[in-house]
Motif scaffolding. Structure first.
Motif, PDB file in Angstrom:
ATOM      1  N   VAL A  45       0.858  -1.194   0.000  1.00  0.00           N
ATOM      2  CA  VAL A  45       0.000   0.000   0.000  1.00  0.00           C
ATOM      3  C   VAL A  45       0.891   1.241   0.000  1.00  0.00           C
ATOM      4  O   VAL A  45       1.577   1.542   0.979  1.00  0.00           O
ATOM      5  CB  VAL A  45      -0.955  -0.010   1.211  1.00  0.00           C
ATOM      6  N   LYS A  47       0.070   4.484  -0.579  1.00  0.00           N
ATOM      7  CA  LYS A  47      -0.518   5.807  -0.294  1.00  0.00           C
ATOM      8  C   LYS A  47       0.435   6.604   0.597  1.00  0.00           C
ATOM      9  O   LYS A  47       1.006   6.056   1.554  1.00  0.00           O
ATOM     10  CB  LYS A  47      -1.866   5.651   0.381  1.00  0.00           C
ATOM     11  N   ASN A  68      -5.488   4.181  -1.762  1.00  0.00           N
ATOM     12  CA  ASN A  68      -6.832   4.373  -1.227  1.00  0.00           C
ATOM     13  C   ASN A  68      -7.537   5.592  -1.808  1.00  0.00           C
ATOM     14  O   ASN A  68      -8.653   5.900  -1.407  1.00  0.00           O
ATOM     15  CB  ASN A  68      -6.812   4.438   0.312  1.00  0.00           C
ATOM     16  N   VAL A  89      -8.009   0.142  -2.293  1.00  0.00           N
ATOM     17  CA  VAL A  89      -8.293  -0.391  -0.964  1.00  0.00           C
ATOM     18  C   VAL A  89      -9.129   0.557  -0.108  1.00  0.00           C
ATOM     19  O   VAL A  89      -9.530   0.208   0.997  1.00  0.00           O
ATOM     20  CB  VAL A  89      -6.994  -0.794  -0.201  1.00  0.00           C
ATOM     21  N   MET A 171     -13.078  -8.543   2.219  1.00  0.00           N
ATOM     22  CA  MET A 171     -12.022  -7.706   2.794  1.00  0.00           C
ATOM     23  C   MET A 171     -12.545  -7.058   4.067  1.00  0.00           C
ATOM     24  O   MET A 171     -13.741  -6.785   4.174  1.00  0.00           O
ATOM     25  CB  MET A 171     -11.645  -6.629   1.762  1.00  0.00           C
ATOM     26  N   VAL A 173     -11.204  -4.157   7.376  1.00  0.00           N
ATOM     27  CA  VAL A 173     -10.219  -3.345   8.092  1.00  0.00           C
ATOM     28  C   VAL A 173     -10.555  -3.478   9.572  1.00  0.00           C
ATOM     29  O   VAL A 173     -11.640  -3.093  10.001  1.00  0.00           O
ATOM     30  CB  VAL A 173     -10.286  -1.859   7.666  1.00  0.00           C
ATOM     31  N   MET A 212      -3.023  -5.630   8.379  1.00  0.00           N
ATOM     32  CA  MET A 212      -2.205  -4.495   7.953  1.00  0.00           C
ATOM     33  C   MET A 212      -0.894  -4.544   8.760  1.00  0.00           C
ATOM     34  O   MET A 212      -0.586  -5.557   9.376  1.00  0.00           O
ATOM     35  CB  MET A 212      -2.981  -3.185   8.170  1.00  0.00           C
ATOM     36  N   ARG A 228      -2.406  -6.262   3.484  1.00  0.00           N
ATOM     37  CA  ARG A 228      -2.197  -4.935   2.901  1.00  0.00           C
ATOM     38  C   ARG A 228      -1.202  -4.164   3.770  1.00  0.00           C
ATOM     39  O   ARG A 228      -1.530  -3.768   4.879  1.00  0.00           O
ATOM     40  CB  ARG A 228      -3.534  -4.184   2.823  1.00  0.00           C
TER      41      ARG A 228
HETATM   42  C1  LIG Z   1      -3.323   2.544   4.511  1.00  0.00           C
HETATM   43  C2  LIG Z   1      -4.051   1.276   4.403  1.00  0.00           C
HETATM   44  C3  LIG Z   1      -3.381   0.051   4.602  1.00  0.00           C
HETATM   45  C4  LIG Z   1      -1.924  -0.060   4.975  1.00  0.00           C
HETATM   46  O1  LIG Z   1      -1.721   0.514   6.223  1.00  0.00           O
HETATM   47  P1  LIG Z   1      -0.358   0.308   7.047  1.00  0.00           P
HETATM   48  O2  LIG Z   1      -0.795   0.533   8.442  1.00  0.00           O
HETATM   49  O3  LIG Z   1       0.578   1.347   6.542  1.00  0.00           O
HETATM   50  O4  LIG Z   1       0.124  -1.050   6.789  1.00  0.00           O
HETATM   51  C5  LIG Z   1      -4.121  -1.105   4.451  1.00  0.00           C
HETATM   52  N1  LIG Z   1      -5.432  -1.079   4.138  1.00  0.00           N
HETATM   53  C6  LIG Z   1      -6.100   0.065   3.940  1.00  0.00           C
HETATM   54  C7  LIG Z   1      -7.543   0.020   3.594  1.00  0.00           C
HETATM   55  C8  LIG Z   1      -5.429   1.282   4.072  1.00  0.00           C
HETATM   56  O5  LIG Z   1      -6.109   2.423   3.894  1.00  0.00           O
END
Ligand SMILES: *Cc1c(COP(=O)(O)O)cnc(C)c1O
Length: 240
Positions: A45, A47, A68, A89, A171, A173, A212, A228
């Motif tokens: 990722v 971003k 993202n 993502v 998926m 978070v 993550m 991710r």
């Molecule tokens: C930013 C982001 C990640 C990665 O985050 P890290 O904490 O840097 O590993 C993963 N998934 C989503 C949806 C994100 O926005």
């Protein structure tokens, strides 16, 4: 562009070390749960990181990249070398579906049937297709996007005839947690929801995108097939 320039040499070294450490931790987590570490794909990722980071990660053999925001993805990945698979993502607004359809290969964050329909329409206009995941808000956080677990079955049914979208899985978070053990239940719940949906729909849903930088080992133990990662590979993001 896309050559690893000499001034990014130290970035390359740092990311290379981080990647080796991440792979080691994936292997540990996989072996704990009797899984093959090769069944876990890293989605890098990027971003908040610049093009030199993308170039370095690509040079190190990573192939799945995630962003993202549509605009940031366009700025960084247009054009891009063949072999990169670009994942969305983050939350996708319906009015950005047209731009997103032109650049993303995978949308991990489908969070409404209306968005799915619009994305399908825009992909069709461009003669493109995309793999998609349905984002599920397992913990029911008001601040997060995603289907409620109870809504996913009917969403799958409603999306059945969207022929430019290929549903691959789910998926999530996880909530922020000081201890990743505190969110193990979230990953376990997503995995069991996937099992349930596979049975009910008779459709294979092989992908579980969960975990993550702070919690990926627990996610792998619970069955993640895509993790991710931003900071674990690239270090802290610069503010702003
Ligand atoms: C930013 C982001 C990640 C990665 O985050 P890290 O904490 O840097 O590993 C993963 N998934 C989503 C949806 C994100 O926005």
């Amino acid at each position: 562009m896309w050559e690893v320039r000499s001034h990014s040499g130290s970035a390359l070294e740092l990311i290379s070390e981080n990647l080796a450490r991440v792979r080691q931790r994936i292997a540990e987590a996989a072996s704990k749960s009797g899984r093959n570490p090769d069944s876990v794909e890293i989605v890098a990722v990027t971003k908040g990181f610049g093009i030199s980071v993308v170039e370095a990660a690509h040079a190190l053999g990573l192939r799945y990249f995630g962003e993202n925001r549509v605009q940031e993805a366009l700025a960084k990945y247009l054009p891009r070398p063949p072999g990169i698979v670009l994942h969305m993502v983050g939350h996708l607004q319906r009015n950005k579906a047209k731009l997103a359809a032109g650049i993303f290969d995978v949308v991990e964050s489908l969070d409404s049937v209306a968005l799915a329909a619009e994305l399908n329409r825009r992909l069709g206009q461009l003669g493109r297709e995309a793999d998609v995941l349905l984002e599920v808000n397992i913990a029911g956080e008001a601040s997060k996007y995603g289907f409620e677990p109870e809504q996913v079955y009917s969403a799958i049914k409603e999306m059945e005839n969207l022929e430019c979208l290929h549903l691959r899985g789910l998926m999530t978070v996880a909530p922020m947690a000081a201890d990743p053990e505190d969110v193990r239940w979230v990953f376990r719940r997503l995995a069991s929801l996937r099992d349930e949906l596979q049975e009910r729909t008779g459709t294979a849903l092989p992908v579980l995108s969960m975990g993550m930088s702070d919690d990926f080992q627990v996610a792998v133990e619970e069955g993640a097939t895509w993790i991710r990662l931003g900071r674990a590979l690239f270090g802290p993001r610069q503010p702003g």
